[in-house]
Design a protein around this motif. Structure first.
Motif, short mmCIF file in Angstrom:
data_model
loop_
_atom_site.label_atom_id
_atom_site.label_comp_id
_atom_site.label_asym_id
_atom_site.label_seq_id
_atom_site.Cartn_x
_atom_site.Cartn_y
_atom_site.Cartn_z
N ARG A 110 2.30 1.77 -3.43
CA ARG A 110 1.34 2.34 -4.37
C ARG A 110 1.22 3.85 -4.18
O ARG A 110 1.10 4.60 -5.15
CB ARG A 110 -0.01 1.65 -4.21
CG ARG A 110 0.00 0.21 -4.74
CD ARG A 110 -1.19 -0.59 -4.28
NE ARG A 110 -2.24 -0.99 -5.17
CZ ARG A 110 -2.26 -1.09 -6.48
NH1 ARG A 110 -1.24 -0.73 -7.17
NH2 ARG A 110 -3.30 -1.53 -7.14
N ARG B 41 -7.58 3.84 -11.97
CA ARG B 41 -6.19 4.03 -12.36
C ARG B 41 -6.05 4.03 -13.88
O ARG B 41 -5.39 4.90 -14.46
CB ARG B 41 -5.34 2.92 -11.75
CG ARG B 41 -3.89 2.97 -12.15
CD ARG B 41 -3.14 1.80 -11.53
NE ARG B 41 -1.75 1.79 -11.93
CZ ARG B 41 -0.90 0.83 -11.65
NH1 ARG B 41 -1.31 -0.22 -10.95
NH2 ARG B 41 0.34 0.89 -12.05
N LYS C 38 0.84 -1.21 0.00
CA LYS C 38 0.00 0.00 0.00
C LYS C 38 0.87 1.26 0.00
O LYS C 38 0.58 2.23 -0.71
CB LYS C 38 -0.93 -0.01 1.20
CG LYS C 38 -1.94 1.12 1.18
CD LYS C 38 -2.96 1.00 2.27
CE LYS C 38 -3.95 2.13 2.18
NZ LYS C 38 -4.98 2.08 3.19
N GLY D 220 -6.75 3.20 -3.64
CA GLY D 220 -8.05 2.74 -3.19
C GLY D 220 -8.47 1.44 -3.86
O GLY D 220 -7.69 0.83 -4.60
N PRO D 221 -9.68 1.06 -3.60
CA PRO D 221 -10.16 -0.22 -4.12
C PRO D 221 -10.69 -0.18 -5.56
O PRO D 221 -11.06 -1.19 -6.10
CB PRO D 221 -11.30 -0.56 -3.15
CG PRO D 221 -11.83 0.78 -2.74
CD PRO D 221 -10.63 1.69 -2.69
N VAL D 222 -10.69 1.00 -6.19
CA VAL D 222 -11.29 1.15 -7.51
C VAL D 222 -10.17 1.14 -8.56
O VAL D 222 -9.75 2.18 -9.06
CB VAL D 222 -12.11 2.45 -7.61
CG1 VAL D 222 -12.89 2.51 -8.92
CG2 VAL D 222 -13.06 2.59 -6.43
N LEU D 223 -9.69 -0.05 -8.91
CA LEU D 223 -8.54 -0.15 -9.81
C LEU D 223 -8.82 0.38 -11.21
O LEU D 223 -7.91 0.87 -11.88
CB LEU D 223 -8.05 -1.59 -9.87
CG LEU D 223 -7.44 -2.12 -8.57
CD1 LEU D 223 -7.02 -3.58 -8.73
CD2 LEU D 223 -6.28 -1.26 -8.11
#
Length: 128
Positions: free
Chosen positions: A46, A104, A43, A98-101
């Protein structure tokens, strides 16, 4: 001399944004006494990469948008590029940390689109 209002806002916002995304990295480094690298924390890696990616693409995008604005392209075009770039950078950050790849990927598509469209417009403009 023109004041390039769109570029001024974009550059100012980018400077603030870079500092804001740098705070969590600096705080984590201070707390863990980790002066370089990510210590194996995915994390944290990232977040570091999101900051670096921003630093890699933003200067050229601001230059391209500034040159477009300086050369008299329509304000709608300039604002569209600046807005797309800003949204792209925010989406990229969301997708990286975050969790919304998918964010990206969309963020990079917008970033690349701004550079391609803006760069193409500058090259075209120089020959017309």
């Amino acid at each position: 001399m023109d004041t390039l209002p769109v570029t001024l806002v974009l550059a100012g916002a980018a400077a603030i944004y870079l500092v804001l995304i740098s705070f969590p990295i600096a705080n984590r480094r201070r707390a863990t006494q980790l002066s370089a690298g990510d210590g194996g924390d995915e994390k944290f890696n990232r977040l570091i990469r999101a900051q670096a990616n921003f630093a890699e693409y933003t200067p050229l995008a601001i230059i391209v948008i500034g040159l477009i604005e300086m050369n008299g392209f329509s304000q709608i075009f300039v604002c569209g590029l600046a807005g797309a770039f800003a949204v792209g950078r925010l989406l990229h950050l969301v997708g990286m940390v975050g969790p919304v790849l998918i964010a990206r990927a969309l963020g990079m598509v917008l970033t690349f689109g701004v550079l391609l469209v803006g760069g193409g417009a500058l090259v075209w403009h120089s020959f017309v």
